[in-house]
Write a protein that holds these residues in place. Structure first.
Motif, short mmCIF file in Angstrom:
data_model
loop_
_atom_site.label_atom_id
_atom_site.label_comp_id
_atom_site.label_asym_id
_atom_site.label_seq_id
_atom_site.Cartn_x
_atom_site.Cartn_y
_atom_site.Cartn_z
N LEU A 219 0.68 -1.03 -0.42
CA LEU A 219 -0.14 0.15 -0.32
C LEU A 219 0.56 1.54 -0.39
N PRO A 220 1.76 1.62 1.13
CA PRO A 220 2.53 2.41 0.58
C PRO A 220 3.31 2.83 -0.63
N ALA A 221 3.57 1.51 -1.15
CA ALA A 221 4.27 0.88 -1.87
C ALA A 221 3.83 2.26 -3.39
N ALA A 222 2.73 1.41 -3.35
CA ALA A 222 2.07 2.22 -4.40
C ALA A 222 1.61 3.58 -4.26
N LEU A 223 0.88 3.98 -3.32
CA LEU A 223 0.72 5.72 -3.08
C LEU A 223 2.66 6.53 -2.98
N ALA A 224 3.53 5.64 -2.99
CA ALA A 224 4.85 6.45 -3.08
C ALA A 224 4.45 6.50 -4.85
N GLY A 225 4.52 5.62 -5.48
CA GLY A 225 5.01 5.85 -6.74
C GLY A 225 3.51 7.31 -7.38
N ALA A 226 2.11 7.07 -6.92
CA ALA A 226 1.30 8.10 -7.43
C ALA A 226 1.46 9.22 -7.07
N LEU A 227 2.11 9.42 -5.71
CA LEU A 227 2.77 11.12 -5.38
C LEU A 227 4.46 11.05 -5.44
N MET A 228 5.07 10.43 -6.78
CA MET A 228 6.01 10.54 -7.44
C MET A 228 5.37 11.34 -9.00
N ALA A 229 3.94 10.48 -9.12
CA ALA A 229 3.47 11.07 -10.79
C ALA A 229 2.60 12.50 -10.18
N PHE A 230 2.12 12.86 -8.81
CA PHE A 230 1.43 13.75 -9.26
C PHE A 230 2.16 14.68 -8.69
#
Length: 335
Positions: A219-230
């Motif tokens: 879960l934090p891995a997915a959110l970290a990737g999403a934040l990098m894109a955002f």
């Protein structure tokens, strides 16, 4: 194989959020342009050149991208290790409850964003209504954790475990609501909320690995990737803001993640930048009520830095440094 699932979740979070951002930026900008034109028409103002607004519902990209990427990453992990589904540590339940808590707080923020967009009021929901909704989200999360037997009733301080008993749920609820309010105060400066949360999610992924909750790190891995894109849109100067929905979603993730794995005390150091932002606002209010004078030139922290002439990029780096300090404190606490 779980390491592959972490990499896959992170990559999917990045790709999906980037795609959603490309789709949503022009749509949200047009929505806000339409509202601005209607406002001018109602007020019968003279025609003025239209400034391109910065959309404030970008948190929807984070929520959808993270949910999809985490689901696919967890599915990959379960295909590789089917025993994760029947684990006596309730890994699946803890993952779902973390997502539920984050989405519940994100829904409160979304309601506030919609009120602000519809009425044009920067204040959004009334304070009493907002706090009631946040308290309801925290209560629902704690009740579900207790029903599954995953609710921690104590805190780990150095080498001692302090039992709190019946006071624990009340304390956790207060922490979740206070964290949501602090993240709300941090919203506004370009990149600050997302930059701090990116560092926090990377740290949470490492901490879950160290504490033996490796599968939950999807879960934090997915959110970290999403934040990098955002951050492609949110880095100063921002082309899209996370808004209240994104800020409260991230606050819910930071608060509910450690809580669901039994280490609720970790949310205190991990959310250090948010506590600094919200703490300055609280001190400003209390000091003004007691003395009738403001304590700081401006609050929260990013506004105070702006008043001192610090550039938006340097404010972003300052908040990220605070997040790194909080991560180091959390790792020290774990040791």
């Amino acid at each position: 194989m779980i390491r592959f699932a972490l990499v896959a979740a992170s990559m999917l979070g990045f790709v999906l959020t980037a795609a959603l951002g490309n789709l949503m930026v022009p749509l949200l900008r047009e929505l806000e342009n339409t509202r601005a034109r209607q406002t001018r028409k109602e007020e019968k103002e003279e025609k003025q050149p239209e400034a391109q607004p910065v959309p404030t519902l970008g948190g929807l990209c984070l929520m959808v991208g993270t949910l999809t990427a985490a689901g696919m990453g967890w599915m990959a992990a379960c295909i590789a290790q089917p025993e994760l589904l029947g684990s006596d540590r309730l890994l699946m339940s803890r993952l779902l409850l973390t997502l539920f808590g984050a989405l519940a707080f994100g829904a409160v923020g979304l309601a506030e964003d919609l009120v602000r967009l519809r009425t044009g009021s920067p204040l959004g929901l009334r304070r009493g209504v907002r706090l009631s909704l946040e308290a309801a989200a925290a209560a629902a999360e704690l009740l579900l954790l207790n029903a599954k037997g995953c609710l921690s009733t104590g805190v780990q301080l150095a080498d001692r475990y302090v039992e709190l008993g019946a006071a624990a749920p009340l304390l956790w609820g207060l922490v979740l609501v206070a964290l949501a309010e602090s993240a709300r105060a941090a919203d506004g400066a370009d990149g600050t909320v997302c930059g701090a949360s990116f560092v926090t999610m990377l740290g949470l992924m490492v901490l879950e690995t160290q504490l033996g909750w490796f599968p939950l790190a999807v879960l934090p891995a997915a959110l970290a990737g999403a934040l990098m894109a955002f951050l492609l849109w949110n880095f100063p100067p921002a082309k899209m803001h996370p808004g209240r929905c994104g800020s409260l979603f991230l606050a819910g993730m930071i608060g509910c993640g450690p809580l669901c794995m039994g280490y609720a005390e970790l949310s205190v150091p991990l959310a250090l930048p948010f506590w600094a932002e919200g703490g300055m606002v609280l001190l400003q209010i209390l000091h003004f009520r007691c003395t009738g004078r403001p304590l700081f030139r401006a609050a929260p922290l990013h506004r105070w830095l702006e008043k001192r002439g610090v550039s938006a990029v340097n404010i972003f780096y300052t908040i990220c440094v605070l997040s790194v300090c909080g991560l180091l404190l959390a790792m020290r606490l774990v040791r």
